[in-house]
Design an enzyme around this catalytic site. Structure first.
Site, mmCIF file in Angstrom:
data_model
loop_
_atom_site.group_PDB
_atom_site.id
_atom_site.type_symbol
_atom_site.label_atom_id
_atom_site.label_comp_id
_atom_site.label_asym_id
_atom_site.label_seq_id
_atom_site.Cartn_x
_atom_site.Cartn_y
_atom_site.Cartn_z
ATOM 1 N N CYS A 195 -20.755 -0.255 -2.169
ATOM 2 C CA CYS A 195 -20.798 -1.101 -3.381
ATOM 3 C C CYS A 195 -22.059 -0.910 -4.211
ATOM 4 C CB CYS A 195 -20.635 -2.553 -2.984
ATOM 5 S SG CYS A 195 -19.086 -2.863 -2.141
ATOM 6 N N ARG A 209 -19.787 4.581 5.355
ATOM 7 C CA ARG A 209 -19.781 5.199 4.022
ATOM 8 C C ARG A 209 -21.093 4.912 3.287
ATOM 9 N NH1 ARG A 209 -14.626 2.613 1.457
ATOM 10 N NH2 ARG A 209 -15.478 0.871 2.658
ATOM 11 N N LYS A 215 -22.872 2.588 -5.869
ATOM 12 C CA LYS A 215 -21.826 2.908 -6.846
ATOM 13 C C LYS A 215 -21.886 1.968 -8.058
ATOM 14 C CE LYS A 215 -17.471 1.287 -5.934
ATOM 15 N NZ LYS A 215 -16.518 0.775 -6.856
ATOM 16 N N LYS A 270 -19.520 -9.106 -12.312
ATOM 17 C CA LYS A 270 -19.515 -8.373 -11.038
ATOM 18 C C LYS A 270 -20.564 -7.257 -11.024
ATOM 19 C CE LYS A 270 -18.251 -6.648 -7.162
ATOM 20 N NZ LYS A 270 -18.168 -7.236 -5.876
ATOM 21 N N ASP A 311 0.867 -1.186 0.000
ATOM 22 C CA ASP A 311 0.000 0.000 0.000
ATOM 23 C C ASP A 311 0.897 1.226 0.000
ATOM 24 O OD1 ASP A 311 -3.219 0.359 0.765
ATOM 25 O OD2 ASP A 311 -1.983 2.137 1.102
ATOM 26 N N GLU A 337 -19.104 -7.096 3.465
ATOM 27 C CA GLU A 337 -18.560 -6.613 4.724
ATOM 28 C C GLU A 337 -19.335 -7.270 5.856
ATOM 29 O OE1 GLU A 337 -18.026 -2.404 5.084
ATOM 30 O OE2 GLU A 337 -17.290 -2.239 3.033
ATOM 31 N N GLU A 385 -14.432 -10.013 -6.885
ATOM 32 C CA GLU A 385 -14.592 -10.433 -5.496
ATOM 33 C C GLU A 385 -16.046 -10.253 -5.094
ATOM 34 O OE1 GLU A 385 -12.500 -12.024 -3.388
ATOM 35 O OE2 GLU A 385 -14.501 -12.083 -2.529
ATOM 36 N N PHE A 386 -16.608 -11.255 -4.395
ATOM 37 C CA PHE A 386 -18.029 -11.173 -4.029
ATOM 38 C C PHE A 386 -18.238 -11.106 -2.524
ATOM 39 C CE2 PHE A 386 -17.768 -13.398 -8.135
ATOM 40 C CZ PHE A 386 -18.509 -12.511 -8.913
HETATM 41 C C1 UGA Z 1 -22.208 -6.290 -1.569
HETATM 42 C C2 UGA Z 1 -22.471 -7.686 -2.171
HETATM 43 O O1 UGA Z 1 -23.454 -8.374 -1.388
HETATM 44 C C3 UGA Z 1 -21.186 -8.504 -2.209
HETATM 45 O O2 UGA Z 1 -21.437 -9.758 -2.847
HETATM 46 C C4 UGA Z 1 -20.138 -7.726 -3.005
HETATM 47 O O3 UGA Z 1 -18.893 -8.418 -3.042
HETATM 48 C C5 UGA Z 1 -19.923 -6.365 -2.358
HETATM 49 O O4 UGA Z 1 -21.176 -5.653 -2.329
HETATM 50 C C6 UGA Z 1 -18.920 -5.598 -3.181
HETATM 51 O O5 UGA Z 1 -19.207 -5.297 -4.354
HETATM 52 O O6 UGA Z 1 -17.789 -5.397 -2.732
HETATM 53 P P1 UGA Z 1 -21.903 -5.300 0.918
HETATM 54 O O7 UGA Z 1 -22.067 -3.967 0.268
HETATM 55 O O8 UGA Z 1 -20.761 -5.532 1.840
HETATM 56 O O9 UGA Z 1 -21.790 -6.459 -0.220
HETATM 57 O O10 UGA Z 1 -23.217 -5.608 1.769
HETATM 58 P P2 UGA Z 1 -24.624 -6.325 1.539
HETATM 59 O O11 UGA Z 1 -24.832 -7.300 2.616
HETATM 60 O O12 UGA Z 1 -24.792 -6.804 0.167
HETATM 61 O O13 UGA Z 1 -25.640 -5.102 1.781
HETATM 62 C C7 UGA Z 1 -25.679 -3.959 0.936
HETATM 63 C C8 UGA Z 1 -26.823 -3.052 1.325
HETATM 64 O O14 UGA Z 1 -28.067 -3.645 0.976
HETATM 65 C C9 UGA Z 1 -26.915 -2.746 2.822
HETATM 66 O O15 UGA Z 1 -27.210 -1.370 2.986
HETATM 67 C C10 UGA Z 1 -28.062 -3.606 3.305
HETATM 68 O O16 UGA Z 1 -28.728 -3.055 4.421
HETATM 69 C C11 UGA Z 1 -28.964 -3.579 2.074
HETATM 70 N N1 UGA Z 1 -29.870 -4.756 2.021
HETATM 71 C C12 UGA Z 1 -29.362 -6.007 1.862
HETATM 72 C C13 UGA Z 1 -31.243 -4.570 2.079
HETATM 73 O O17 UGA Z 1 -31.733 -3.423 2.202
HETATM 74 N N2 UGA Z 1 -32.055 -5.663 1.996
HETATM 75 C C14 UGA Z 1 -31.581 -6.917 1.840
HETATM 76 O O18 UGA Z 1 -32.399 -7.859 1.755
HETATM 77 C C15 UGA Z 1 -30.201 -7.112 1.772
#
Ligand code: UGA
Length: 433
Positions: free
Chosen positions: A262, A329, A265, A206, A30, A157, A153-154
Site C-alpha cells: 500500500c 510483497r 504504491k 485515501k 472472483d 493487514e 478502505e482503511f
Molecule cells: C496501510 C494503512 O495503515 C491502512 O490504513 C490502509 O488501509 C492500507 O495501508 C491500505 O491502503 O490498504 P498496511 O500496509 O496493511 O496498511 O500496514 P501498516 O501497518 O500501515 O504498515 C505499513 C508499513 O509501514 C509497514 O512496512 C510497517 O512496518 C511500516 N511502519 C508502520 C513503520 O515503519 N513505522 C510505523 O510507525 C508504522
C-alpha cells in the site's frame, strides 16, 4: 442487504466476511476459478488472524458464498462493490485495467429491473468514479439505473477484521442522495462515524491518508539520523512529540521504513496524480527518498561492524512486511536479505508466517530457511531483525548467544530490549540511539 463484492483479494475477502458477519447477504465474485473452488471448500488463500473462522461461520449461516459468475452477483444484489487490484505502473501511476474491465463486465450484466449502487473500494486516483460511471453507461444496453460511490478502505493487514469492524471513520463519497441512503443502511450495524463527501474527495482522502502516514514514518526516520549524529535517543523523542495529541505516537516507529503493497504504491500514485494535475507534490518525493535511504543506513551499520560481508554467516529474523501477516510483497525485510546476499553473505532466514512464501522466490533459493529461530542463529556472525514479530522479543537470547559465533545484533525495527541485550553481552545496533 444483498451485497456483491467483485475481487476476492485482501480487501474483498475481509469486507465480504465482515459484511456477512453483521447480517448482510454477501456474494464474493472472483474470476480465478481455483481460488473460488478453494474458498468454496473453506480454504483461505491468505493468512489474516480470525478471517478463516469468520468466513467458515458465515458460509455455514448461508450469509456468504463464492462464485466466478459476475452475472450471478450483480443480478442478485443492490450493492456491488469493486475490490480489485490497482497495481502500479513503472512510472508510479496507477494501472486501472482491472477497474475498467470490471466496470465493463458489470455494464454487460446489470439488468434494468431496479436501482443499484456501484461502490468503489479499491484504492484509485481521484476522478476514477466518474470514469467508472461513464464506462458502465456506455457499455450497458438496457439503460440500467445506478450511481457510483467511493468508499475507501482503511484496514491494515494483520488487524484487518478489527479495523473493518471498528473503524475510526467510514468515508462515503456520493453525489447522489439515493445511493447515500443505501450506503448508510449497509454501514448501520457498524456503529462508527460516517463521513459523507463528494466522490472526488473520498477518492482523494485515501491517497492523502496513506501518504500522510508514510510521511510520518519518514519524518521520524529522518529525525533518527539526527539523533544518531547528536547522541539523542529517537525513542524518547518519538514519545515526547507523540504525546502531543495533535501529533500522536502512532506511526512514529523508526526503523527500516515502510513497505507492503500500500504505502510505497500509494505515495507514488499520489505523486503521479499531482503531477498529472499540474500541481506536483514534491514533499512526497522526499518522503520516498528518506524511506529508500533507511536500508542504505542499515547496511552501512552492518558493514561498519562486520567489515567484509563475503562469506559471513548472517541470520535474518523476519521476512513479512510487518508482523501478523504472511505477506512478503514489497517487504523491506526481503530487500535487506537481497542486500546481504548481494554482498556475498551466507544468509539464514526465519519468519513465523512468511517463510513459505519467501522460499518459493528466486531470492529464497539463495538463502538457508529455518523453521526454528534459534536453530537459524547457530554459528552466525550476526543476527539481523527485519520484522517486529512479538515472539522475537521473547526469544531465548541466552541460548542464542551460546549458539552464535559472535553476539552481534542489528535491530532494524528498534524492537528488542536493548538494555537487556547489552547487559547480556551483545553488541546491539538499532536506529537513532
Ligand atoms: C496501510 C494503512 O495503515 C491502512 O490504513 C490502509 O488501509 C492500507 O495501508 C491500505 O491502503 O490498504 P498496511 O500496509 O496493511 O496498511 O500496514 P501498516 O501497518 O500501515 O504498515 C505499513 C508499513 O509501514 C509497514 O512496512 C510497517 O512496518 C511500516 N511502519 C508502520 C513503520 O515503519 N513505522 C510505523 O510507525 C508504522
Amino acid at each position: 442487504m444483498n451485497i456483491t463484492i467483485v475481487g476476492s483479494g485482501y480487501v474483498g475477502l475481509v469486507t465480504g466476511a465482515c459484511f456477512a458477519e453483521v447480517g448482510h447477504h454477501v456474494i464474493c465474485v472472483d474470476n480465478n476459478k481455483q481460488k473460488v473452488a478453494a474458498l468454496q471448500k473453506g480454504q483461505i488463500p491468505i493468512y489474516e488472524p480470525g478471517l478463516e473462522n469468520l468466513i467458515r461461520h458465515n458460509v455455514a449461516a448461508h450469509r456468504l458464498r463464492f462464485t466466478t459468475s459476475i452475472r450471478d452477483g450483480v443480478e442478485n444484489s443492490e450493492i456491488i462493490c469493486i475490490a480489485v487490484p490497482t497495481p502500479p505502473e513503472k512510472d508510479g501511476s496507477v494501472n486501472l485495467d482491472f477497474i475498467e474491465q470490471v466496470a465493463r463486465e458489470i455494464a454487460e450484466v446489470i439488468p434494468g429491473d431496479r436501482y443499484r449502487v456501484i461502490v468503489d473500494k479499491s484504492t484509485v486516483p481521484v476522478k476514477t468514479g466518474e470514469k467508472v460511471a461513464d464506462t458502465i453507461h456506455r457499455y450497458n444496453k438496457v439503460n440500467a439505473s445506478f450511481d457510483v460511490v467511493s468508499n475507501p478502505e482503511f484496514l491494515r493487514e494483520g488487524s484487518a477484521i478489527d479495523d473493518l469492524m471498528k473503524p475510526d471513520r467510514i468515508v462515503i463519497g456520493s453525489n447522489s442522495d439515493r445511493a447515500l441512503a443505501l450506503m448508510k443502511k449497509v454501514y448501520e450495524p457498524f456503529l462508527a462515524p460516517i463521513m459523507v463527501t463528494d466522490v472526488n474527495s473520498a477518492e482523494l482522502i485515501k491517497h492523502a491518508a496513506n501518504s500522510f502516514l508514510a510521511l510520518k514514518i519518514s519524518y521520524i526516520n529522518a529525525v533518527s539520523a539526527i539523533c544518531e549524529a547528536s547522541g539523542a535517543d529517537v525513542e524518547r523523542v518519538a514519545d515526547g512529540i507523540g504525546a502531543d495529541k495533535r501529533i500522536g505516537r502512532q506511526f512514529l516507529n523508526t526503523g527500516l521504513g515502510y513497505g507492503g503493497s500500500c504505502f510505497p504504491k500509494d505515495v507514488a500514485a499520489f505523486i503521479a496524480t499531482s503531477e498529472a494535475l499540474g500541481v506536483p507534490f514534491t514533499l512526497l518525493k522526499e518522503v520516498e527518498r528518506i524511506n529508500q535511504n533507511q536500508r542504505a543506513r542499515f547496511l552501512k551499520k552492518i558493514k561498519d561492524k562486520l567489515w567484509v560481508l563475503r562469506g559471513k554467516k548472517i541470520t535474518v529474523w523476519g521476512l513479512a512486511f510487518k508482523p501478523d501477516t504472511d505477506d512478503i510483497r514489497s517487504s523491506v525485510a526481503i530487500e535487506v536479505v537481497r542486500d546481504l546476499v548481494a554482498e556475498g553473505a551466507i544468509v539464514s532466514v526465519y519468519d513465523p508466517k512468511g517463510l513459505e512464501n519467501f522460499t518459493r522466490t528466486e531470492l529464497g533459493a539463495k538463502t538457508l530457511p529455518f523453521t526454528d529461530p534459534l536453530k537459524a542463529v547457530r554459528d552466525a556472525d550476526a543476527l539481523v531483525l527485519a520484522t517486529e514479530w512479538p515472539e522475537f522479543r521473547e526469544a531465548d537470547f541466552a541460548l542464542a548467544k551460546e549458539l552464535m559465533h559472535s553476539p552481534i545484533i542489528f535491530d532494524g525495527r528498534n524492537h528488542l530490549d536493548r538494555e537487556m541485550l547489552v547487559e547480556m553481552g551483545f553488541d546491539y545496533f538499532g536506529f537513532g540511539r
